[in-house]
Design an enzyme around this catalytic site. Structure first.
Site, short mmCIF file in Angstrom:
data_model
loop_
_atom_site.label_atom_id
_atom_site.label_comp_id
_atom_site.label_asym_id
_atom_site.label_seq_id
_atom_site.Cartn_x
_atom_site.Cartn_y
_atom_site.Cartn_z
N SER A 1 -2.14 -9.21 -4.45
CA SER A 1 -1.67 -8.35 -5.48
C SER A 1 -0.81 -10.04 -6.10
O SER A 1 -0.81 -9.77 -7.30
CB SER A 1 -0.83 -7.89 -5.25
OG SER A 1 -0.15 -8.22 -4.00
N GLN B 1 0.59 -1.45 0.06
CA GLN B 1 -0.30 -0.24 -0.74
C GLN B 1 0.48 1.90 -0.07
O GLN B 1 0.40 1.83 -0.16
CB GLN B 1 -0.69 -0.33 1.84
CG GLN B 1 -1.85 1.38 1.13
CD GLN B 1 -3.43 0.91 1.95
OE1 GLN B 1 -3.77 -0.30 1.78
NE2 GLN B 1 -3.76 1.47 2.27
N HIS C 1 -0.45 -3.98 -6.20
CA HIS C 1 -0.37 -4.10 -4.86
C HIS C 1 -1.85 -4.86 -4.58
O HIS C 1 -2.73 -4.81 -4.64
CB HIS C 1 0.18 -2.39 -4.69
CG HIS C 1 -1.58 -1.73 -4.93
ND1 HIS C 1 -1.73 -1.35 -3.01
CD2 HIS C 1 -1.73 -0.83 -5.14
CE1 HIS C 1 -3.20 -0.56 -3.45
NE2 HIS C 1 -2.95 -0.11 -4.68
N CYS C 2 -1.01 -4.86 -3.18
CA CYS C 2 -2.62 -4.41 -1.61
C CYS C 2 -2.14 -4.32 -0.41
O CYS C 2 -1.17 -3.05 -0.80
CB CYS C 2 -3.26 -6.66 -1.95
SG CYS C 2 -0.91 -7.93 -1.41
N HIS C 3 -2.02 -4.38 0.71
CA HIS C 3 -1.33 -4.08 1.76
C HIS C 3 -0.19 -4.70 1.56
O HIS C 3 0.58 -3.73 2.14
CB HIS C 3 -2.46 -4.79 3.03
CG HIS C 3 -4.24 -3.75 2.88
ND1 HIS C 3 -4.02 -2.29 2.95
CD2 HIS C 3 -5.57 -4.36 2.87
CE1 HIS C 3 -5.50 -2.49 3.54
NE2 HIS C 3 -6.12 -3.47 3.26
#
Length: 194
Positions: free
Chosen positions: A144, A60, A136-138
């Site tokens: 992702s 993130q 992306h993700c966290h």
């Protein structure tokens, strides 16, 4: 299916090659074998890493850093953890970045496979036009990575093991077991059409 990995006997020794067979026809066993393969990957040492030409997996923080996105000339951002609390497309107003958000939960019961085709199409369209994509993700490890692996299978004709080997050289990723099962199913479907 087999791959050759370089797994050091200890931190001070030179890596030795070994060959491992992975049978994807047995889903329970295959998940454990894929997890073992993923453990041999590179550690996460940055917010984002290029895992395929002009295709990055990040966290993130990498997606929220507009100055860095501009500096590295990203043209597309695919957020695999889209939510009202996280990164919103408004953050990219005034930039040339094209955004796609997918609301996905990092849980074994979440069906990520419903997003495989749309995400692969988004990534493929961007890359085929010379773009640079951040998925992306966290944390940049599970959601992702799952979408990038699906892209490599769907659009680059890699098997699941080949896709994992390509990505893990550049970034430590670890999709959850539910996502791995979904990728195994995709691998089987693609194998039947090859």
């Amino acid at each position: 299916m087999s791959y050759t990995s370089k797994l050091p006997a200890s931190w001070n020794d030179n890596p030795t090659s070994r060959k491992v067979e992975i049978d994807l026809s047995s889903p329970g066993l295959a998940v454990c074998e894929l997890e073992r393969l993923l453990f041999t990957g590179k550690a996460i040492i940055s917010h984002g890493d290029e895992v395929w030409p002009r295709l990055y997996i990040g966290d993130q923080h990498s997606a929220e850093n507009r100055a860095n996105l501009s500096k590295h000339r990203f043209t597309h951002v695919l957020n695999a953890a889209h939510s009202k609390r996280g990164v919103q497309p408004d953050i990219y107003k005034g930039t040339e970045i094209t955004y796609m958000g997918i609301e996905a939960h990092d849980s074994c019961g979440f069906d990520m496979s419903v997003n495989f085709q749309a995400a692969a199409q988004f990534i493929h369209r961007a890359l085929s036009r010379g773009g640079k994509v951040l998925v992306h993700c966290h944390v940049g490890v599970s959601r992702s990575a799952t979408l990038v692996l699906a892209y490599l299978m769907l659009r680059q004709n890699l098997t699941l093991v080949e896709a994992i080997c390509a990505v893990k050289k550049h970034r430590g990723v670890f999709p959850n077991r539910g996502f791995l099962r979904q990728l195994i199913r995709l691998d089987g479907q693609l194998f039947r059409t090859r």
